[in-house]
Design a protein around this motif. Structure first.
Motif, short mmCIF file in Angstrom:
data_model
loop_
_atom_site.label_atom_id
_atom_site.label_comp_id
_atom_site.label_asym_id
_atom_site.label_seq_id
_atom_site.Cartn_x
_atom_site.Cartn_y
_atom_site.Cartn_z
N VAL A 1 32.90 34.58 51.51
CA VAL A 1 34.16 34.98 50.89
C VAL A 1 34.59 33.88 49.93
O VAL A 1 34.62 32.69 50.29
N ARG A 2 34.88 34.28 48.70
CA ARG A 2 35.32 33.32 47.70
C ARG A 2 36.56 33.83 46.98
O ARG A 2 36.70 35.03 46.74
N TYR A 3 37.45 32.91 46.64
CA TYR A 3 38.65 33.22 45.87
C TYR A 3 38.49 32.63 44.47
O TYR A 3 37.99 31.51 44.32
N ARG A 4 38.92 33.39 43.47
CA ARG A 4 38.97 32.84 42.11
C ARG A 4 40.40 32.38 41.85
O ARG A 4 41.32 33.19 41.72
N VAL A 5 40.57 31.07 41.79
CA VAL A 5 41.89 30.47 41.58
C VAL A 5 41.89 29.75 40.24
O VAL A 5 41.06 28.85 40.02
N LEU B 1 35.92 29.80 40.94
CA LEU B 1 35.63 30.33 42.27
C LEU B 1 35.54 29.19 43.29
O LEU B 1 34.94 28.14 43.01
N LYS B 2 36.16 29.42 44.46
CA LYS B 2 36.02 28.44 45.54
C LYS B 2 35.79 29.20 46.85
O LYS B 2 36.41 30.23 47.10
N GLU B 3 34.89 28.66 47.68
CA GLU B 3 34.54 29.32 48.92
C GLU B 3 35.57 29.01 49.99
O GLU B 3 36.07 27.87 50.08
N VAL B 4 35.87 30.00 50.83
CA VAL B 4 36.84 29.83 51.92
C VAL B 4 36.18 30.30 53.22
O VAL B 4 35.08 30.85 53.22
#
Length: 624
Positions: free
Chosen positions: A271-275, A279-282
C-alpha cells in the motif's frame, strides 16, 4: 477541569450534567437537546432525589438541562458550520437506536472531524488541548486503571502527581468517566482534551505488547477459494476487513494523500500513498487479506467483484473526518491480482484561485489576459498529474457569470461547479469527446471546456467552435508550451486554423511547497548560484532554502504543492513560424524573445522566494 472524589461525596452527584445512556439507572437518558425538557417529575411512589446545588428549582433545572456541556458543544459546532442541523438529527436518531453517546456518534459517522470536535469541546469546557508530542514515553499509573477501561473510555494517563492525576480524555463532557477515574485513583483528576485516535495510538504504544498488538491488527483469514464469489463477498463485508479499508482511507486523509495505491504481489500486499506528488509506502494489511480488501473496495465503488479480467472504474462518495470526499476507483488486472488506485478528491478544501495555486508574475498576467479575450482557444499542457484539470476549473470559476453559458465535456467529472453544465464521457455507449462536442455546439454555449484533445476530430470541432465566436478551453499532453503547437500540426489540424484560433498555450508542472514552519535558509555553492544569473542576481546576494521537517509537514519538509508555468502567446512572430511549420525549439526561442518566462525560470524565481527548492524545480523541469 478537575474531579475530586471527596467533594463529590458531599454533593452526592458530580456537578457536571450529561452522561452516557448506559450509565444511568432505570434506563433513563440524559442525552439532552437544547430544546428538550428537563425530564419527568417524580411520582408519589418514587421518592424524589435531593436537589443538587445547581438544581434548586424547576426553572433552574430546565435551564441547566438546556445548557449541559454536551448541548453547548453541539451548539458550538453548529455555530461554526462544522455540523448541520440535518446531520445532527440523523446522528441523534442513530445514537438513540445504537445506545451510543451523541458526540461519539457524530464523529463516528464522519460528520465532524476528531480535531474539530476536540477543539469545540476544549473551548466550551475551558480545558487545554493535549499535545500528542508531550504524551509520556512510559506507562503512567499502570496499576491504578485497567487497560480495558482506558480503551473503552478513551483515556490516557499523562502524569501521576502527589495531589492529582492528569489525564487526556476524548469525551471530557462525560462526568462518569472522571468520577470513575477519581474513585480508582483516590485523588482529584485533571482533564485535558485529546483526539480519540491519538489516545488509542498512545495506549497501544504504551500498554500493549507488540505481539498482542500485531495479533489484534491482523485478524485471521482462513484459506478459501477466491473463485467462491459469495464467500468473498461475505468476507469483504465482515468487520475486520471493513476496519482495515476504512483505516487505509482515514490515514490517507490524515497524510494529505492524493492517491491510494493497493498493489498485490506474490508474497505481499503493498500500500502506497501519493503525498505532494511523491509515493511513499505505508503499513499494509496482511497478504492473506488481499482478495478481501480489494473486494471490499470494489463493493464500495459498486463494481463487479466477479470480474477480474478487465479494468473497471467507479467512485465512492464518502465522508471522512467531517470532509466530503469523492474517491475515484480504478482497478487493473495484474499477475497476482487486481491493482487498485483510489484518487481522493476533497470537495471542500480545494481552492479554485490562481494565487492559491501559485500563479504570479508574468505567467499569471498572461493567463488572465487570455481569459479576457472574447473568443479563441486556451490550451493547458503537461503530463498526467501536473494539475491541468485544477487550472481549467480555476479558469472556469473565473469565467462563470450569469451572462455566460458554460458547458464542459470531461472524463471523469472531477469537481462539480455550480452554474456549469458538465457532461461525463461514456465511450461504452458512444458518448465520446467528439460526439459530445458536436452536440454541445447546438446548445448555444459561450464557453466550452473539453477535457482533452485526444484525436483529430475533437481538435477540428474545437477549432471550428473557436472560429464561430466561442471560448474553448482544453488540455494536451506535451512537455512544454511550444510543443503544443507542433502536436496539433502532427495531429492534422491545418496551420492557418491554428494561427487564427489559438490565443495561448499554458504549460505547467507541480513542485512541492516548502513548509513555512521549518524551512532553513542557506547560501548556495557558486555552481548552483550561477543558475540564477539569468534572473539578474549576483552569486553573493542569493539565499536559498532547504527542507528540514517538523510536525506540521509530517517530517518531510514540504506541505502542499504549487505551480510553475510558462505561457506562450500567439504573437505575430510566432504565427509566422507556425505557418512555416517551424520546430518546437524555434517557436520556443521566438516566444522567449517576445517576453515569455519559461517554467525553469519561474521555478528558479519561486525557489529564490523560499516557496520551493532548486532540487524540486530540476525534478520536473529542464534547464533551457
Amino acid at each position: 477541569m478537575s474531579y475530586n472524589p471527596q467533594a463529590a461525596a458531599l454533593d452526592d452527584v458530580p456537578p457536571l450534567v450529561g452522561t452516557r445512556d448506559d450509565a444511568l439507572p432505570n434506563g433513563l437518558s440524559l442525552e439532552l437537546e437544547a430544546t428538550q425538557a428537563s425530564g419527568p417529575e417524580p411520582t408519589q411512589e418514587q421518592e424524589p432525589t435531593p436537589p443538587t446545588p445547581t438544581e434548586t428549582s424547576a426553572g433552574d433545572s430546565k435551564q441547566a438541562s438546556q445548557t449541559t456541556p454536551k448541548s453547548r458543544i453541539v451548539s458550538a459546532l453548529l455555530e461554526r458550520g462544522k455540523l448541520t442541523a440535518g446531520d445532527l438529527g440523523r446522528a441523534r436518531r442513530l445514537a438513540d437506536d445504537a445506545g451510543e453517546p451523541l458526540l461519539r456518534m457524530v464523529v463516528r459517522l464522519g460528520l465532524v472531524s476528531e480535531r474539530d470536535m476536540a477543539q469545540a469541546m476544549a473551548e466550551v469546557l475551558e480545558l487545554p488541548l493535549a499535545d500528542p508530542a508531550l504524551f509520556p514515553s512510559e506507562p503512567v499509573a499502570e496499576g491504578l486503571f485497567a487497560l480495558r477501561f482506558l480503551k473503552d473510555a478513551r483515556v490516557l494517563p499523562l502524569a501521576d502527581e502527589q495531589g492529582s492525576v492528569r489525564v487526556a480524555v476524548a469525551d471530557a463532557a462525560d462526568p462518569f468517566v472522571l468520577q470513575a477515574l477519581a474513585e480508582a485513583a483516590g485523588k482529584p483528576i485533571e482533564a485535558l482534551v485529546a483526539l480519540p485516535s491519538e489516545i488509542e495510538s498512545a495506549l497501544t504504544r504504551l500498554y500493549e505488547k507488540p505481539a498482542e498488538a500485531q495479533a489484534e491488527a491482523e485478524p485471521e483469514f482462513e484459506d478459501f477459494d477466491e473463485e467462491d464469489i459469495e464467500h468473498l463477498k461475505d468476507l469483504a463485508s465482515e468487520a475486520p476487513v471493513i476496519r482495515m479499508v476504512n483505516h487505509l482511507i482515514q490515514k490517507a486523509v490524515e497524510s494529505r494523500a492524493s492517491d491510494i495505491h493497493i498493489e498485490p504481489f506474490a508474497d505481499e500486499l503493498k500500500v502506497r500513498y501519493r503525498v505532494d506528488g511523491i509515493l511513499k509506502e505505508v503499513d499494509a494489511p496482511p497478504v492473506r487479506s488481499t482478495a478481501a480488501v480489494i473486494s471490499r473496495v470494489k463493493i464500495m465503488a459498486k463494481l463487479n467483484i466477479a470480474e477480474r479480467r478487465l479494468p473497471q472504474d467507479g467512485r465512492i462518495p464518502i465522508r471522512v473526518q467531517g470532509k466530503e470526499l469523492d474517491l475515484r476507483v480504478s482497478t487493473v488486472p495484474t499477475m497476482f491480482g487486481e491493482s487498485v488506485v483510489m484518487r481522493l478528491l476533497d470537495k471542500e478544501s480545494v481552492r479554485f484561485d490562481f494565487d492559491a495555486l501559485g500563479f504570479d508574475g508574468s505567467p499569471r498576467d498572461r493567463m488572465l489576459g487570455i481569459l479576457d479575450m472574447p473568443y479563441g482557444i486556451l490550451l493547458v499542457t503537461g503530463p498526467t498529474g501536473s494539475g491541468k484539470s485544477t487550472t481549467l476549473y480555476t479558469a472556469l470559476s473565473r469565467l462563470n457569470t450569469q451572462e455566460r453559458k458554460i458547458i464542459t465535456v470531461e472524463d471523469p467529472v472531477e469537481y462539480q461547479l455550480p452554474g456549469i453544465n458538465q457532461i461525463q464521457v461514456k465511450s461504452s455507449i458512444g458518448m465520446t469527446f467528439s460526439g459530445a462536442l458536436r452536440a454541445i455546439v447546438r446548445q448555444d454555449p459561450d464557453i466550452i471546456m473539453v477535457g482533452e484533445m485526444r484525436d483529430l476530430e475533437t481538435a477540428r470541432i474545437a477549432v471550428q467552435s473557436a472560429l464561430t465566436g466561442h471560448v474553448v478551453l482544453s488540455t494536451l499532453h506535451t512537455n512544454d508550451a511550444s510543443s503544443g503547437v507542433t502536436r496539433l500540426l502532427d495531429m492534422g489540424v491545418e496551420d492557418y486554423l491554428l494561427t487564427s484560433t489559438v490565443n495561448g498555450i499554458l504549460a505547467q508542472r507541480l513542485v512541492r511547497r516548502l513548509c513555512s514552519h521549518c524551512r532553513e535558509p542557506y547560501n548556495p555553492r557558486p555552481e548552483l548560484a550561477a543558475r540564477f544569473d539569468r534572473l539578474g542576481r549576483q552569486p553573493g546576494t542569493i539565499t536559498l532554502y532547504r527542507p528540514v521537517g517538523c510536525e506540521h509537514c509530517n517530517g518531510t519538509g514540504y506541505r502542499g504543492r504549487l505551480v510553475i508555468a510558462e505561457v506562450l502567446l500567439m504573437t505575430d512572430p510566432v504565427r509566422k513560424l507556425v505557418l512555416g511549420h517551424a520546430t518546437a525549439t524555434e517557436i520556443q526561442k521566438a516566444a522567449i524573445a517576445e517576453g515569455m518566462v519559461t517554467m525553469y525560470e519561474d521555478g528558479l524565481r519561486k525557489s529564490l522566494d523560499g516557496r520551493t527548492t532548486v532540487e524540486e524545480v530540476l525534478r520536473v523541469a529542464e534547464e533551457d
